[in-house]
Enzyme design. Structure first.
Site, PDB file in Angstrom:
ATOM      1  CB  CYS A 255      11.364 -54.157  16.614  1.00  0.00           C
ATOM      2  SG  CYS A 255      12.507 -52.881  17.099  1.00  0.00           S
TER       3      CYS A 255
ATOM      4  CD  GLU B 186      20.944 -56.031  11.213  1.00  0.00           C
ATOM      5  OE1 GLU B 186      20.040 -56.158  12.047  1.00  0.00           O
ATOM      6  OE2 GLU B 186      21.918 -56.827  11.153  1.00  0.00           O
TER       7      GLU B 186
ATOM      8  CG  HIS C 136      18.021 -51.983  13.674  1.00  0.00           C
ATOM      9  ND1 HIS C 136      17.388 -52.940  14.420  1.00  0.00           N
ATOM     10  CD2 HIS C 136      18.900 -52.641  12.874  1.00  0.00           C
ATOM     11  CE1 HIS C 136      17.859 -54.144  14.102  1.00  0.00           C
ATOM     12  NE2 HIS C 136      18.783 -53.985  13.177  1.00  0.00           N
TER      13      HIS C 136
END
Ligand code: SUG
Length: 444
Positions: A366, A174, A245
């Site tokens: 993000c 990711e 995450h």
């Protein structure tokens, strides 16, 4: 060597919507089915970028991807004109059609893992675009992301943009959302903390998916030649609590690591390993927020840790740029204020409105990919993608022209949306000087 940390933010796409595509991402689940406002979303993202640029931090724009992404649906056997492909896919395979419409590339922290040249033996900046295989809609990103990074950083003598790791569950990756780099200064040799959720070979029994494997982290460190990697397991409790995450519970820069008590499966071993890796280079400053002060649930809801931790030119202490949701959560707000009053590495907290993104689980951190660059590397990036007042103005006008103010998940099936998004992307390729063949639809 002196270097700065630039940010490349994902520009929100015209199909920004709340389709509930990410299990384990609580905001995405809670807001599923709601109407979004793509225009407000892109303007919020642009305002954040402008704010960083105004602080003197180099800011780049990463273009949204082609959505609805009809090549994906064609590969599943849908045929006809693009409008027919969409219509048939929405009828027979709506989950795939929805995946083909997501604007999730806006969360550039998931675009790639980056190793600055000072940490790589060949003296180049290395990127591994994330394969994002855990979620169908995100697995469609990496090819265009690779193209995008090669456009932004075109000089292969300075930049190595690798292909993504093989897109299989064993190598689930990711990107930078699970990577923190610590160093005395941006340009000094660093310690690379790579956080993973599961081992490729273990049977995962968590409530939600663990999106990053240890093996993916190891492969990235190996191919980048990254010096001083530290591999740390993310706490199972954090993943179960909605930290899909690591950057939902941890952020760091320079010598400071800010993290929640429940971020790591073995906190002591993780901190010891960072200290050992930093030996002789710098003394890490660990700033921990306890679960008593901020329960995990509030950390996830407020996104305190999904802030940008910034080295601002002319300021000694770091600036934490947090989402407004942090200020609205009494516990998170108190925790943020206490960071400043203690004489730690963080000198100031500011807040930014990225609500449209937050409702899909994407905070300020993000939305950006951090790239440590030397002066020469900075100047060899595509200057047309660097945000200044002129580009900001042009992109705001462009967004006002093309973006809708309301989009419900059902509207994603509207054939008119395809025409609008392509018009928007054609104009954007000219604004950012990306060439006439940047998007697949431009090549046919
Ligand atoms: O992967 N949300 C993204 C949010 C990514 C946040 N990034 C970081 N933490 N770095 C995700 O879960 C939701 C899309 C939807 O439901 O339509 C989504 O993909």
């Amino acid at each position: 060597m002196t270097a700065i940390e630039a940010n490349a933010d994902g520009l929100v796409g015209p199909t920004h919507s709340y389709a509930g595509l990410s299990p384990g991402n609580i905001a995405s689940q809670v807001n599923a089915g709601e109407a979004s406002n793509p225009r407000a979303a892109v303007l919020q993202g642009l305002a954040k970028m402008k704010r960083l640029a105004d602080l003197g931090i180099p800011q780049f724009v990463l273009p949204p991807h082609e959505r609805p992404f009809t090549p994906f649906l064609r590969a599943l056997g849908f045929s006809g004109t693009d409008a027919e492909v969409l219509e048939r896919a929405w009828k027979d395979a709506p989950a795939f059609a929805a995946a083909a419409c997501s604007s999730s590339q806006m969360w550039a922290a998931n675009a790639a893992t980056v190793t600055p040249s000072v940490d790589a033996p060949d003296g180049r900046v290395h990127f591994t675009p994330a394969n994002l295989v855990t979620n169908l809609h995100r697995s469609l990103e990496h090819e265009q992301t690779t193209r995008s990074l090669r456009r932004l950083f075109p000089d292969p003598r300075r930049f190595a943009v690798h292909d993504a790791l093989n897109p299989v569950a064993h190598l689930a990756d990711e990107g930078a959302a699970n990577h923190v780099r610590l160093a005395a200064e941006h340009g000094a040799p660093g310690v690379n903390l790579l956080v993973w959720g599961r081992d490729a070979w273990e049977r995962w029994e968590g409530k939600y998916p663990a999106r990053q494997t240890l093996e993916a982290c190891q492969a990235i460190a190996r191919r980048h030649g990254a010096n001083r990697p530290v591999f740390a397991r993310q706490a199972r409790a954090a993943i179960d609590g909605g930290a899909f995450h690591n950057d939902v519970v941890c952020v760091g820069t320079r010598t400071a690591l800010l993290f929640h008590e429940l971020a790591f499966e073995d906190k002591k071993a993780t901190l010891d390993a960072i200290r050992a890796a930093a030996e002789g280079l710098f003394a890490p400053e660990f700033v921990e927020i306890s679960a008593a002060d901020l329960p995990l649930e509030d950390a996830v809801r407020s996104y305190l840790f999904n802030s940008q931790l910034l080295v601002v030119p002319g300021e000694d202490r770091l600036v934490l740029l947090a989402p407004t949701e942090t200020a609205e959560n009494p516990r998170a707000h108190a925790a943020a204020q206490s960071l400043v009053t203690t004489n730690g590495p963080i000198g100031r907290v500011e807040y930014v409105d990225v609500r449209q993104s937050m409702r899909n689980g994407g905070g300020p951190a993000c939305l950006r990919l951090r790239v440590v660059l030397t002066e020469q590397e900075l100047h060899s990036a595509n200057a047309f993608q660097r945000l200044n007042a002129g580009l900001y103005g042009r992109l705001c006008e462009w967004a006002e022209r093309w973006y809708r103010e309301e989009l419900r998940p059902a509207d994603l099936a509207d054939p008119q949306l395809l025409t609008e998004t392509r018009g928007a992307l054609d104009q954007l390729t000219a604004i950012l000087n990306l060439g006439g063949d940047f998007y697949p639809f431009q090549r046919t």
